[in-house]
Design an enzyme around this catalytic site. Structure first.
Site: not given
Length: 469
Positions: A155, A185, A267
């Site tokens: 993402h 992901d 992230s």
């Protein structure tokens, strides 16, 4: 995936021989004799003994030996021993080991520049340019053939026209996407390895224990080279995930739950233990008002097979059933709401669950752009309509919105309701994905039980491999 300093110290206590005067009695030293030692003799003897002890300790530390050459090897060994036993020093050394390998990831996407012809990002002649659309983190895990390979989250780089990596020294380099996977992901990038000396080492994430100290490194809120620390709250947490970000949970992810701060930009960064080994990839946090200290990381032992597949194929090969689906229970709920004067049941279905259509076809693309579908986009799918003619006791399954590939060849059609795969009850798209990805392989045969016009039917066919669009 939008679901989603403590004080350390060590002391060294030396042994002391304590002498007490009890009931006014004097303690004597030395051999018994009729003649006691005077205070002067006691003081002189203690002074000489202390001097000899100090010389001995000094000689051990510095390697000095009277009448001989000095040995310097002992001093560093003693220093290292003291430092390694200090928890505070351990956190510092663990961070120092990994930080040079951590990078910031910049996701650039095309935007219209309008009349701003002087913009630095403007493309010559077409009136459009690139603009920073997202920030994240990553870390260098391997160097091969002049390239440094980086792990990050899918993402973080989703929908990117260009990706850049900012090294720990502030240098920015162009990055190439080697492969990515929306289901787990994860993504792999590569940059030129010139001047890069540090790569991370991996630890055993399946050996983590609740309460163990861990550290997160990354680029939170654009603040590069940032550290946060906490403990492992739970070593294995299964959380539902909406792959298409539409609020419909269509996958489950196994993660490590931690209480170290994970914010936007973290992230893709590494989660490390106090030995400086990567045990997870920071991925998400619970984005709810009033929720603090609940973050998640993908365990390294789960991530590494995915990473190897991305390196080898540029994708993760999974069995391909060939149906885009909608959950039956949600459709029935929407239909009931519509009958009571609520929203149009088919209208909500068309823009709702179709966005989370069955990833077994290769994660059907939808209006939020979270998939890589093989046919039309999610907006082109027609929602279920008419009387589905189900037995009164059937309330769960998945409705076929479109059949392609193997499913189409086997005769599955629009409005069919799949209720079993190989005798395994299927109540949702999540169940369907979990069974296929966890139990089946490309080339396996599968039996599909479904209802069509109120009649139960069964068909069998061979699972394929999704081809690139």
């Amino acid at each position: 995936m939008s679901l989603f300093d403590d004080d350390f110290y060590s002391t060294r206590v030396s042994r002391r021989t304590r002498f007490e005067n009890r009931a006014g009695k004097q303690v004597s030293f030395g051999r018994k004799s009729g003649r006691g030692w005077t205070s002067t003799r006691i003081a002189l003897t203690s002074s000489v003994a202390s001097s000899l002890a100090a010389m001995l300790v000094f000689g051990l530390i510095t390697g000095f030996h009277p009448g001989g050459s000095q040995t310097t090897a002992a001093s560093p060994a003693i220093h290292t021993s003291v430092q390694s036993g200090d928890p505070l020093e351990k956190t510092i050394s663990a961070a120092a080991k990994v930080r040079p390998a951590v990078v910031s990831i910049i996701n650039e996407q095309a935007v219209s520049t309008g009349t701003d012809a002087g913009s630095d990002s403007a493309k010559a002649g077409d009136g459009s340019g690139l603009q920073e659309a997202a920030l994240g983190s990553g870390f260098i895990f391997e160097k091969v053939k002049g390239k440094a390979l980086i792990i990050t989250n899918n993402h973080v780089i989703a929908d990117a026209v260009a990706v850049k990596a900012v090294l720990s020294n502030g240098e920015t380099r162009d990055a190439k996407i080697i492969g990515s996977d929306a289901i787990t992901d994860l993504a792999v990038l590569e940059i030129d390895d010139k001047g890069i000396d540090t790569v991370v080492s991996f630890g055993e994430s399946d050996n983590l224990r609740a309460g163990q100290w861990v550290m997160a490194i990354g680029n939170p809120l654009g603040l590069s080279d940032s550290l946060s620390m906490g403990i492992v709250s739970k070593t294995k947490r299964i959380i539902p995930v909406s792959l298409s970000q539409d609020g419909v949970y269509d996958w489950e992810q196994e993660v490590i739950q931690i209480d170290a701060s994970i914010n936007q930009g973290n992230s893709g960064g590494p989660l490390i233990d106090l030995d400086g080994n990567v045990v997870g990839i920071n991925s998400m946090k619970v984005a709810e008002y009033g929720v603090e200290g609940v973050g998640f990381a993908i365990p390294s032992h789960i991530a590494m097979p995915i990473i190897q597949s991305l390196l080898e194929y540029g994708k993760v090969k999974r069995p391909y059933l060939g149906v885009y689906t909608m959950d039956l229970d949600q459709y029935l709920a929407q239909q009931a709401a519509g009958a009571k004067g609520g929203t149009n049941p088919s209208g909500d279905a068309a823009t709702g669950d179709k966005g989370s259509t069955d990833g077994t076809t290769g994660d059907k693309s939808d209006s939020s752009g979270s998939g890589d579908g093989t046919a039309a986009s999610g907006d082109d799918l027609v929602p279920p309509h008419g009387d589905l003619k189900l037995p009164d006791d059937v309330h769960q399954g998945v409705i076929v919105l479109q059949a392609t590939g193997p499913a189409d060849e086997a005769g599955l059609k629009f409005n069919d309701i799949i209720v079993k795969l190989d005798k395994q009850p299927i109540s949702s798209t999540m169940d369907l994905r979990k069974y296929l990805y966890g139990k089946k392989q490309i080339g396996d045969d599968i039996e599909v039980t479904f209802y069509r016009d109120g009649k139960k039917e069964t068909t069998s066919f061979t699972l394929g491999e999704k081809k690139d669009d």
